[in-house]
Design an enzyme around this catalytic site. Structure first.
Site, PDB file in Angstrom:
ATOM      1  N   ARG A  33       0.873  -1.181   0.000  1.00 53.56           N
ATOM      2  CA  ARG A  33       0.000   0.000   0.000  1.00 53.56           C
ATOM      3  C   ARG A  33       0.901   1.219   0.000  1.00 53.56           C
ATOM      4  O   ARG A  33       1.593   1.497   0.987  1.00 53.56           O
ATOM      5  CB  ARG A  33      -0.885  -0.007   1.247  1.00 53.56           C
ATOM      6  N   GLY A  34       0.923   1.935  -1.128  1.00 50.42           N
ATOM      7  CA  GLY A  34       1.874   3.018  -1.301  1.00 50.42           C
ATOM      8  C   GLY A  34       1.836   4.060  -0.209  1.00 50.42           C
ATOM      9  O   GLY A  34       2.889   4.513   0.286  1.00 50.42           O
ATOM     10  N   GLU A  35       0.658   4.457   0.205  1.00 50.37           N
ATOM     11  CA  GLU A  35       0.546   5.519   1.200  1.00 50.37           C
ATOM     12  C   GLU A  35       1.126   5.091   2.552  1.00 50.37           C
ATOM     13  O   GLU A  35       1.549   5.935   3.345  1.00 50.37           O
ATOM     14  CB  GLU A  35      -0.931   5.906   1.379  1.00 50.37           C
ATOM     15  N   ARG A  38       5.492   3.113   1.029  1.00 49.63           N
ATOM     16  CA  ARG A  38       6.313   3.369  -0.164  1.00 49.63           C
ATOM     17  C   ARG A  38       7.605   4.104   0.172  1.00 49.63           C
ATOM     18  O   ARG A  38       8.672   3.791  -0.386  1.00 49.63           O
ATOM     19  CB  ARG A  38       5.518   4.181  -1.194  1.00 49.63           C
ATOM     20  N   GLU A 100      -4.578  -7.268  -6.612  1.00 48.31           N
ATOM     21  CA  GLU A 100      -3.249  -7.899  -6.716  1.00 48.31           C
ATOM     22  C   GLU A 100      -3.164  -9.139  -5.837  1.00 48.31           C
ATOM     23  O   GLU A 100      -2.717 -10.206  -6.269  1.00 48.31           O
ATOM     24  CB  GLU A 100      -2.160  -6.909  -6.263  1.00 48.31           C
TER      25      GLU A 100
END
Length: 792
Positions: A33-35, A38, A100
């Site tokens: 989860r990028g937020e 990342r 994903e």
């Protein structure tokens, strides 16, 4: 017992071409989860993976995508060997992340795709049960009845059941860098072993062993390969040779093997395969055979392995190295214990269902792993260990039990000389126990060790066979010893006793305590109690009594005694010279730190004495004439500050005169190899090239030495640390280690001519200001290691 593979199933050496067929475009697919991660954890993990040369798919898009998984991401997952899923707090709030995850888990179920979850600041149980913050996240995705949401939920719950890493965070958890190192190492192992799909994911630490065995199989000169160790479990094989032989006999078992190899019911009733036709048929077969847990070298030949065809491979596992050697195997591989990392991973897998222990259990888990030493006390393993003991002969069983209870962690030579007076064939018996993996011996120094599980098994055998302490031949527990000594029961059966008397209240030794113990051979006692005297039995071979509370050994006949250790005792003298003791079996006397000891008796009968240790005997004023002790190899006199004369003996190899009142360097005897003169008043050392002697180690640390000139070519190790020396000493070319730490030397020039063999030069805490090395390397010549003080 055996796994059988035929011609087309034999593992072939892996060529680059064949290996490449299993390679995909990416080694690793990172789902996150990028937020959440990342810019921190995932970025650091990505960097660490790439630094190892791995091709990692990392979605560079920062914008939130739709619900459907893009074809590009789906292709990337399909083109990856392995997926790492970083499950963070808001992972389930992202529909693209769930898409994903769903695709990854589908490929895991249908294609064997490897999935490694990382539970980053989330509880794995919340992932499995869709609890905590994840419940709210899934509620935000619309109706639970939607097929897509149901698939996401199922996949999310399933990934929560997988073994991975639980990174809790906080001050009590490990640094994230350590987790990343573990993850990268694990990923590499997974990818390296991916081409061999037969290995179970639960077999922790198997990959390195497997690679070693495969390398042995690929060697043309290794037809018959032996695997030696205690780490074999019969669940890894269809049958077990040792156990099956007991049930059905060799002929039946061999016929089973031949029938499988030749695809026909075979009956051979003779000790060997006498049929020429069967021999020729076997000779035409290229086979791969595994014989597990063989305990007799004759069994290898009886199975007919010599008749198997060219390029056949036969693997034989055994707990006894001699079985493999006598069976004519070409290569022997010792199966090693699990290393620390694999041991911790295995323990965590079973204890926490994760690849790492929870943060609050880190220290406790490491302590457990250290205790277990690569083995775990499961009933099956205990049965295997017990069966190894049951196969021993009576002498080997007694040796094993004596070491388990009394002599674990003792020098091998000491154990051999003590027990050789109790049993015949002790030296070969100890070697056999090492070959059978029931004992272990460290290299060089050769201490005798055994795994804690084996030690406990030995003690348990004694407990079970002699439930009543009165019938026990070996006593070591305070309660059992108290019962026997207090009530004088069963004392004629006791052969060995080990006890800290301070653990027992209201027990006073008296003169007749040991009188009835006619078979007592070994005593380990620790006590401060003051008693007038005791009468010790004549059968004693080993007497070790720390804080021995009596003034002498008068009244004891040491005719069978091999080792006498009375460390820190109240001794004033051992016995009177006019006692005419029979000391022919005595090999060691240790009276170290007996502060009241004034003299050593003449020891006229001790013709086999090898060690005399008197260190710390501060008021010892004289030693007897010792030249008749032709077997004496080691003499320790450290801190004997009132000694006036020092012996000169032709047999000595190791002489310790540390902190003795010596002002002149003593005469070097031809036999002496080790000399300790540390803390003495000697100011000058001069040993010329023609000095007669074989001295290899000279320790002068903390002495008053100022001038050193040594040309004796035998010397290997010289310690001059913390001596008031100001110039680099003249030393022989043979020297390998030189310690000048804490000296006043300011300048050193090293040249190959003067230091041809030097491997280590220590100058820490010295006054060194200039170090010049004029060394030209030839061939494989290495620069010596030099330790110097840090310059500010």
């Amino acid at each position: 017992m055996m796994n059988v593979f035929f011609h087309d199933e034999i593992p072939e050496p892996l060529s680059p071409a064949s290996a490449s067929s299993t390679r995909l475009k990416h080694q690793v697919f990172l789902s996150f989860r990028g937020e959440d991660t990342r810019l921190n954890f995932t970025a650091h993990l990505l960097k660490a993976l790439k630094e190892t040369g791995m091709n990692v798919f990392f979605d560079e898009e920062t914008l939130e995508k739709g619900e459907q998984l893009s074809q590009a991401l789906s292709r990337a997952i399909a083109a990856s060997n392995l997926s790492i899923i970083v499950l963070s707090v808001d992972y389930a709030s992202s529909k693209s992340c769930l898409a994903e995850l769903s695709d990854i888990m589908r490929r895991k179920d249908t294609q064997g795709h490897i999935v490694l979850p990382i539970f980053y600041h989330v509880d794995p149980s919340d992932v499995r049960n869709l609890g905590g913050s994840f419940k709210k996240s899934f509620n935000g995705h619309g109706s639970n009845r939607l097929p897509q949401v149901q698939r996401w939920k199922t996949a999310f719950a399933e990934v929560g059941k997988l073994k991975g890493w639980h990174i809790e965070g906080g001050k009590f958890d490990r640094p994230e860098t350590e987790y990343i190192m573990d993850i990268v190492e694990y990923v590499i192992k997974k990818l390296m072993s991916g081409k061999f799909k037969s290995a179970s994911a639960d077999l922790v630490g198997i990959d390195d062993q497997k690679q070693t065995i495969l390398r042995l199989i690929e060697q043309e000169d290794s037809r018959l390969i032996g695997l030696w160790g205690q780490n074999f479990e019969n669940t890894c094989f269809l049958l077990n040779v040792r156990e099956k032989l007991k049930q059905q006999g060799m002929e039946s078992l061999r016929n089973q093997l031949l029938s499988e190899l030749l695809n026909q019911e075979i009956h051979v009733d003779t000790p060997s395969i006498g049929s020429t036709l069967i021999q020729e048929r076997l000779n035409n077969k290229r086979v791969f055979v595994v014989l597990d847990d063989v305990n007799d070298s004759d069994q290898i030949d009886c199975f007919g392995v010599k008749h198997f065809g060219d390029r056949s491979k036969i693997i034989v596992t055994s707990r006894d190295r001699q079985v493999l050697k006598n069976g004519g195997v070409d290569k022997i591989h010792k199966v090693k214990k699990l290393n620390d990392n694999d041991s911790l991973q295995l323990f965590s897998t079973f204890a926490f269902k994760q690849l790492n222990p929870a943060s609050e259990f880190q220290d406790l888990s490491k302590t457990f792993v250290e205790y277990a030493q690569g083995k775990y006390d499961q009933p099956k393993i205990s049965q295997i260990l017990r069966s190894s003991f049951d196969d021993l002969d009576e002498v080997e069983k007694n040796i094993f039990l004596d070491i388990a209870i009394f002599f674990k962690g003792t020098f091998r030579k000491d154990v051999e000389k003590i027990l050789s007076c109790c049993y015949k064939g002790v030296v070969s018996g100890i070697s056999n126990l090492i070959d059978k993996c029931l004992l272990d011996s460290t290299p060089y120094i050769e201490w005798i060790f055994m795994h804690d599980m084996l030690e406990e098994m030995g003690k348990d055998i004694v407990r079970k066979e002699y439930i009543d302490p009165e019938k026990c031949s070996r006593l070591w527990g305070a309660k059992d010893v108290f019962q026997v000594l207090r009530y004088n029961k069963g004392i004629n059966r006791i052969e060995g006793m080990k006890l800290d008397i301070s653990q027992i209240d209201n027990l006073q030794l008296h003169h007749s305590t040991f009188e009835g113990m006619i078979n007592l051979k070994v005593i380990f006692f620790y006590t401060h109690d003051q008693v007038d005297s005791v009468s010790l039995p004549e059968e004693l071979r080993y007497l070790h009594w720390d804080y021995y509370p009596f003034k002498s050994l008068s009244g004891f006949n040491p005719k069978n005694l091999v080792v006498l250790k009375l460390i820190c005792g109240d001794l004033e003298h051992l016995w009177n010279d006019d006692d005419h003791q029979d000391l022919v079996n005595l090999k060691e006397i240790n009276v170290a730190d007996c502060k009241n000891l004034r003299k050593i008796p003449s020891l006229l009968g001790a013709i086999n004495l090898e060690i005399l240790e008197c260190s710390g005997c501060e008021i010892l004023v004289e030693l007897p004439w010792l030249n008749h002790l032709t077997s004496l190899k080691k003499l320790g006199l450290t801190g004997c500050c009132n000694l006036k004369t020092f012996p000169v003996m032709d047999s000595l190899r190791d002489l310790n005169l540390s902190h003795c009142p010596i002002v002149k360097f003593p005469e070097i005897l031809r036999t002496l190899t080790k000399l300790n003169l540390s803390g003495t008043q000697i100011e000058e050392v001069s040993l010329s090239l023609d000095s007669v002697g074989n001295l290899q180690t000279l320790d002068m640390r903390g002495s008053r030495v100022k001038n050193v000139s040594i040309k004796m070519e035998a010397l290997r190790d010289l310690n001059l640390s913390h001596c008031p020396i100001t110039e680099f000493p003249e030393i022989p070319r043979s020297l390998r280690e030189l310690n000048l730490s804490g000296t006043q030397i300011k300048e050193v020039t090293l040249s190959l001519d003067s230091l041809n063999n030097l491997q280590m030069l220590k100058m820490s805490c010295s006054s060194i200001q200039k170090l010049q090395c004029n060394i030209i390397l030839f061939g494989s010549r290495e620069i010596p290691t030099v330790e110097c003080p840090h310059q500010s």
